[in-house]
Scaffold this active site. Structure first.
Site, PDB file in Angstrom:
ATOM      1  N   ARG A 198      90.912  20.247  42.216  1.00 43.62           N
ATOM      2  CA  ARG A 198      90.409  19.939  43.992  1.00 43.62           C
ATOM      3  C   ARG A 198      90.762  19.762  44.827  1.00 43.62           C
ATOM      4  O   ARG A 198      90.650  20.148  45.801  1.00 43.62           O
ATOM      5  CB  ARG A 198      89.616  18.083  43.622  1.00 43.62           C
ATOM      6  CG  ARG A 198      87.789  18.401  42.792  1.00 43.62           C
ATOM      7  CD  ARG A 198      87.477  16.940  42.928  1.00 43.62           C
ATOM      8  NE  ARG A 198      87.464  16.983  44.459  1.00 43.62           N
ATOM      9  CZ  ARG A 198      86.562  15.270  44.668  1.00 43.62           C
ATOM     10  NH1 ARG A 198      85.656  14.851  43.228  1.00 43.62           N
ATOM     11  NH2 ARG A 198      86.426  15.361  45.409  1.00 43.62           N
ATOM     12  N   ASP A 255      97.383   8.057  47.374  1.00 44.32           N
ATOM     13  CA  ASP A 255      97.812   9.091  46.487  1.00 44.32           C
ATOM     14  C   ASP A 255      98.957   9.421  45.706  1.00 44.32           C
ATOM     15  O   ASP A 255      98.900  10.878  45.311  1.00 44.32           O
ATOM     16  CB  ASP A 255      97.479  10.653  47.668  1.00 44.32           C
ATOM     17  CG  ASP A 255      96.147  10.281  48.263  1.00 44.32           C
ATOM     18  OD1 ASP A 255      96.047  10.337  48.768  1.00 44.32           O
ATOM     19  OD2 ASP A 255      95.465   8.964  48.488  1.00 44.32           O
ATOM     20  N   CYS A 314      83.658   6.306  43.162  1.00 47.71           N
ATOM     21  CA  CYS A 314      84.058   7.668  41.895  1.00 47.71           C
ATOM     22  C   CYS A 314      84.796   7.010  40.906  1.00 47.71           C
ATOM     23  O   CYS A 314      85.026   5.808  40.602  1.00 47.71           O
ATOM     24  CB  CYS A 314      85.086   8.135  43.468  1.00 47.71           C
ATOM     25  SG  CYS A 314      86.706   6.888  43.729  1.00 47.71           S
ATOM     26  N   ARG A 349      83.810   3.617  46.880  1.00 45.97           N
ATOM     27  CA  ARG A 349      84.010   3.739  48.569  1.00 45.97           C
ATOM     28  C   ARG A 349      83.259   3.497  49.769  1.00 45.97           C
ATOM     29  O   ARG A 349      82.493   4.538  50.044  1.00 45.97           O
ATOM     30  CB  ARG A 349      84.947   5.407  48.171  1.00 45.97           C
ATOM     31  CG  ARG A 349      85.659   4.958  46.739  1.00 45.97           C
ATOM     32  CD  ARG A 349      86.635   6.202  46.817  1.00 45.97           C
ATOM     33  NE  ARG A 349      87.117   6.376  48.001  1.00 45.97           N
ATOM     34  CZ  ARG A 349      88.172   7.466  47.538  1.00 45.97           C
ATOM     35  NH1 ARG A 349      87.795   8.896  46.753  1.00 45.97           N
ATOM     36  NH2 ARG A 349      87.757   8.111  49.001  1.00 45.97           N
ATOM     37  N   PRO A 350      83.247   2.714  49.685  1.00 45.09           N
ATOM     38  CA  PRO A 350      81.994   2.201  51.257  1.00 45.09           C
ATOM     39  C   PRO A 350      82.191   2.981  52.304  1.00 45.09           C
ATOM     40  O   PRO A 350      83.575   3.421  52.269  1.00 45.09           O
ATOM     41  CB  PRO A 350      82.259   0.955  51.630  1.00 45.09           C
ATOM     42  CG  PRO A 350      83.658   0.520  51.044  1.00 45.09           C
ATOM     43  CD  PRO A 350      83.924   1.268  49.825  1.00 45.09           C
ATOM     44  N   ASP A 408      81.326   1.964  55.470  1.00 46.40           N
ATOM     45  CA  ASP A 408      80.432   0.666  56.257  1.00 46.40           C
ATOM     46  C   ASP A 408      81.546   0.950  57.640  1.00 46.40           C
ATOM     47  O   ASP A 408      81.095   1.091  58.881  1.00 46.40           O
ATOM     48  CB  ASP A 408      80.653  -0.606  55.987  1.00 46.40           C
ATOM     49  CG  ASP A 408      81.867  -0.700  55.592  1.00 46.40           C
ATOM     50  OD1 ASP A 408      82.807   0.300  54.534  1.00 46.40           O
ATOM     51  OD2 ASP A 408      82.268  -1.691  55.774  1.00 46.40           O
ATOM     52  N   LYS A 433      94.686  20.025  51.688  1.00 49.80           N
ATOM     53  CA  LYS A 433      93.421  20.059  51.853  1.00 49.80           C
ATOM     54  C   LYS A 433      92.932  18.202  53.116  1.00 49.80           C
ATOM     55  O   LYS A 433      91.369  18.690  52.999  1.00 49.80           O
ATOM     56  CB  LYS A 433      92.988  19.368  50.407  1.00 49.80           C
ATOM     57  CG  LYS A 433      91.793  18.396  50.004  1.00 49.80           C
ATOM     58  CD  LYS A 433      92.100  17.520  48.078  1.00 49.80           C
ATOM     59  CE  LYS A 433      91.776  16.735  48.523  1.00 49.80           C
ATOM     60  NZ  LYS A 433      91.416  15.257  48.423  1.00 49.80           N
ATOM     61  N   ASN A 434      93.518  17.569  52.884  1.00 47.58           N
ATOM     62  CA  ASN A 434      92.988  16.759  54.017  1.00 47.58           C
ATOM     63  C   ASN A 434      93.618  16.761  55.006  1.00 47.58           C
ATOM     64  O   ASN A 434      92.476  15.283  55.878  1.00 47.58           O
ATOM     65  CB  ASN A 434      93.786  14.499  53.266  1.00 47.58           C
ATOM     66  CG  ASN A 434      93.518  14.481  52.165  1.00 47.58           C
ATOM     67  OD1 ASN A 434      92.753  14.785  50.741  1.00 47.58           O
ATOM     68  ND2 ASN A 434      94.516  13.551  51.112  1.00 47.58           N
TER      69      ASN A 434
HETATM   70  C1  EPZ Z   1      91.390   9.293  52.515  1.00 45.96           C
HETATM   71  O1  EPZ Z   1      90.536   9.031  52.273  1.00 45.96           O
HETATM   72  C2  EPZ Z   1      92.341  10.781  51.594  1.00 45.96           C
HETATM   73  N1  EPZ Z   1      90.260  11.323  51.326  1.00 45.96           N
HETATM   74  C3  EPZ Z   1      91.722  10.001  50.554  1.00 45.96           C
HETATM   75  O2  EPZ Z   1      92.716  10.665  49.395  1.00 45.96           O
HETATM   76  C4  EPZ Z   1      92.959   8.676  50.167  1.00 45.96           C
HETATM   77  O3  EPZ Z   1      93.366   8.073  49.243  1.00 45.96           O
HETATM   78  C5  EPZ Z   1      92.275   8.409  51.487  1.00 45.96           C
HETATM   79  O4  EPZ Z   1      92.046   8.303  52.937  1.00 45.96           O
HETATM   80  C6  EPZ Z   1      93.619   6.859  51.387  1.00 45.96           C
HETATM   81  O5  EPZ Z   1      95.205   7.076  52.256  1.00 45.96           O
HETATM   82  C7  EPZ Z   1      90.428  12.744  52.457  1.00 45.96           C
HETATM   83  O6  EPZ Z   1      90.875  12.276  53.513  1.00 45.96           O
HETATM   84  C8  EPZ Z   1      89.695  13.468  52.222  1.00 45.96           C
HETATM   85  P1  EPZ Z   1      90.339   5.708  53.459  1.00 45.96           P
HETATM   86  P2  EPZ Z   1      88.923   7.978  53.200  1.00 45.96           P
HETATM   87  O7  EPZ Z   1      88.546   5.375  54.652  1.00 45.96           O
HETATM   88  O8  EPZ Z   1      89.286   8.476  54.084  1.00 45.96           O
HETATM   89  C9  EPZ Z   1      88.355   1.388  53.165  1.00 45.96           C
HETATM   90  C10 EPZ Z   1      92.986  11.835  48.224  1.00 45.96           C
HETATM   91  O9  EPZ Z   1      93.268  11.644  46.146  1.00 45.96           O
HETATM   92  N2  EPZ Z   1      87.135   1.904  53.738  1.00 45.96           N
HETATM   93  O10 EPZ Z   1      91.175   5.490  54.819  1.00 45.96           O
HETATM   94  O11 EPZ Z   1      88.069   7.864  52.061  1.00 45.96           O
HETATM   95  C11 EPZ Z   1      88.514   2.101  51.856  1.00 45.96           C
HETATM   96  O12 EPZ Z   1      87.799   1.074  50.273  1.00 45.96           O
HETATM   97  C12 EPZ Z   1      91.948  11.809  48.272  1.00 45.96           C
HETATM   98  O13 EPZ Z   1      93.430  13.596  48.489  1.00 45.96           O
HETATM   99  C13 EPZ Z   1      86.232   0.851  53.740  1.00 45.96           C
HETATM  100  O14 EPZ Z   1      86.347  -0.239  53.301  1.00 45.96           O
HETATM  101  O15 EPZ Z   1      89.775   6.465  53.127  1.00 45.96           O
HETATM  102  C14 EPZ Z   1      89.959   2.190  51.563  1.00 45.96           C
HETATM  103  O16 EPZ Z   1      90.068   0.534  50.543  1.00 45.96           O
HETATM  104  C15 EPZ Z   1      91.895  10.487  47.672  1.00 45.96           C
HETATM  105  N3  EPZ Z   1      85.269   1.155  54.554  1.00 45.96           N
HETATM  106  C16 EPZ Z   1      90.364   1.749  52.377  1.00 45.96           C
HETATM  107  O17 EPZ Z   1      89.403   1.684  53.792  1.00 45.96           O
HETATM  108  C17 EPZ Z   1      84.720   2.348  55.563  1.00 45.96           C
HETATM  109  O18 EPZ Z   1      83.676   2.360  55.649  1.00 45.96           O
HETATM  110  C18 EPZ Z   1      91.192   3.150  53.163  1.00 45.96           C
HETATM  111  O19 EPZ Z   1      89.927   3.870  52.992  1.00 45.96           O
HETATM  112  C19 EPZ Z   1      86.028   3.159  54.864  1.00 45.96           C
HETATM  113  C20 EPZ Z   1      87.046   2.499  54.017  1.00 45.96           C
END
Ligand code: EPZ
Length: 419
Positions: free
Chosen positions: A396, A304, A116, A121-122, A124, A22-23
């Site tokens: 999902r 995850d 969520c 979930r920012p 930025d 999926k991801n």
């Molecule tokens: C991906 O989400 C996955 N989703 C998530 O899986 C997974 O939990 C996550 O990566 C972490 O491995 C998909 O790939 C569709 P991140 P993503 O940006 O990209 C912070 C599932 O269950 N952050 O790597 O949104 C954030 O808050 C889902 O399949 C910022 O601060 O995750 C987190 O603490 C849930 N600012 C950390 O970085 C930003 O702009 C990692 O988030 C982006 C992220």
């Protein structure tokens, strides 16, 4: 809305196949916007999130057909550059179209994702990256409004690895003028797959799988056929479910090099694994030994898989500490697992799980995708009946989960749940 009625106590036996990731599929679908033409993406799981992304691509103007786990995306007639709130609020990964829309149209209007079940979930880092590539970005009315006559390569250093921001920037940089360097990039297999997809389209991405990725922008990209990677989180989830329920199961069509840390944890917990490059056989005839885990960016233990590990430790022989360093509030499953008799104490972003003799079935509620998986696992190992409501969360991210598990001996019935 559907619910699952689960009768616990059956050990699992047999063989099951792991679906496509999926991801990985979600950013790959967005990347098809970068190259006008007909793309074919194989081994795509039939999931709600994939259908949501297909709907978003159609809003943008693409033609998308999805038959037998192959997506055909015709991105020639794309003209609309907006990802509306009604859609983005249902799936945060919609933000993946920001980079491709900006690269192709020079403008993009993408709704800010809401929070969520487990908190904000920012995005930025996505915005910072686009600005570094020369885009003008405003936040207005809950939307990210970005414009750039031409994106220019830049050096972008992320303060924390972000899968989404790394993928978004890689896609935008693929058509920028000059070279982009991403430092502290995410190393997840989904990012490696996306880099391969971009290179197969004629892009020039190097360093994927490391924390420093270099993207040399090119003038144009061409449509391709691509085969998606297997879902490493589905594989890890099913292995933990088999460990918890007991039995002897072989999972095929996976990439064991993508789940090394989970396999090591299962072996430390005392389970016997026979591992090849694309399959794992697990035999489980006793409770798990307690194993502490702390989540971390890839190749660390995946956040995850955190909920599933808590479920596995709920019947362990001792006490285990599970710490989530990525999402420090991703514990909505704990209260529900407690309803099944689990002994879990939360201390900030650490769950201390004390193994109990058995779990007892009860009505519980899904709150998010991976929490739902942990509750299914626990219901399968509990005594008696567990009713799990709001299973749309599970749909999902897990393809026909009850059919796959029932084929191994689980007893899960999907029933209509009156609103
Ligand atoms: C991906 O989400 C996955 N989703 C998530 O899986 C997974 O939990 C996550 O990566 C972490 O491995 C998909 O790939 C569709 P991140 P993503 O940006 O990209 C912070 C599932 O269950 N952050 O790597 O949104 C954030 O808050 C889902 O399949 C910022 O601060 O995750 C987190 O603490 C849930 N600012 C950390 O970085 C930003 O702009 C990692 O988030 C982006 C992220």
């Amino acid at each position: 809305m559907d619910k699952f009625v689960i009768y616990g106590g059956s050990p699992l036996q047999g063989t099951a196949s792991i679906s496509g990731s999926k991801n990985a599929s979600l950013p790959l679908m967005a990347a098809a916007l970068l190259a006008p033409g007909i793309h074919r993406l194989q081994n795509v799981p039939s999931l709600r999130d994939v259908r949501t992304m297909a709907h978003l691509l159609r809003i943008i103007g693409a033609r998308v057909d999805f038959i037998d786990r192959t997506l055909t995306i015709d991105s020639r007639d794309c003209s609309f550059y907006e990802a509306p709130y009604e859609l983005v609020k249902t799936m945060r990964a919609s933000v993946y179209v920001l980079g491709p829309l900006l690269a192709r149209f020079g403008q993009a209007k993408v709704s800010l994702p809401g929070g969520c079940a487990w908190g904000p979930r920012p995005v930025d880092l996505h915005i910072m990256g686009m600005q570094r590539l020369g885009a003008e970005v405003e936040l207005e009315g809950g939307y990210i409004i970005a414009r750039a006559a031409k994106l220019r390569g830049a050096k972008i250093s992320f303060p924390t690895p972000s899968v989404g921001a790394t993928g978004n920037i890689m896609m935008a940089a693929a058509l920028a003028e000059g070279v982009t360097i991403i430092e502290n990039a995410a190393c997840e297999p989904e990012i490696v797959a996306l880099a391969q997809f971009i290179n197969d389209m004629g892009g020039r991405v190097s360093g994927a799988a490391t924390d420093r990725i270099e993207i040399e922008g090119v003038k144009e990209l061409s449509p391709i056929q691509f085969s998606n990677i297997p879902d490493r989180i589905e594989a890890g989830t099913f292995l933990c479910a088999a460990a918890l329920s007991g039995g002897d199961v072989t999972f095929e069509n996976l990439r064991t090099d993508h789940i090394g840390v989970v396999l090591n944890a299962l072996e430390s917990a005392g389970f016997v694994l026979d591992v090849t490059e694309t399959s794992v056989r697990i035999r489980s005839d006793r409770p798990a030994k307690p194993v502490d885990i702390k989540t971390a960016p890839y190749p660390g233990f995946p956040t995850d898989m955190q909920a599933q590990w808590i479920a596995l430790m709920s019947l362990s022989e001792g006490s285990a500490a599970i710490t989530d360093t990525i999402y420090t509030d991703r514990f909505t499953h704990v209260a529900e697992l407690r309803r099944l008799g689990a002994d879990i104490r939360l201390e900030g972003n650490m769950a201390l799980v004390r193994g109990v003799d058995h779990l007892q079935g009860a009505p519980v509620m899904s709150t998010d995708l991976r929490a739902s998986a942990s509750l299914i696992m626990a219901g399968m190992a509990a005594r008696g009946r567990t009713d799990l409501s709001r299973v749309y969360h599970i749909d999902r991210g897990y393809e026909q989960i009850e059919n796959k598990l029932n084929a191994l001996g689980a007893k899960i019935q999907r029933e209509d749940e009156p609103m």
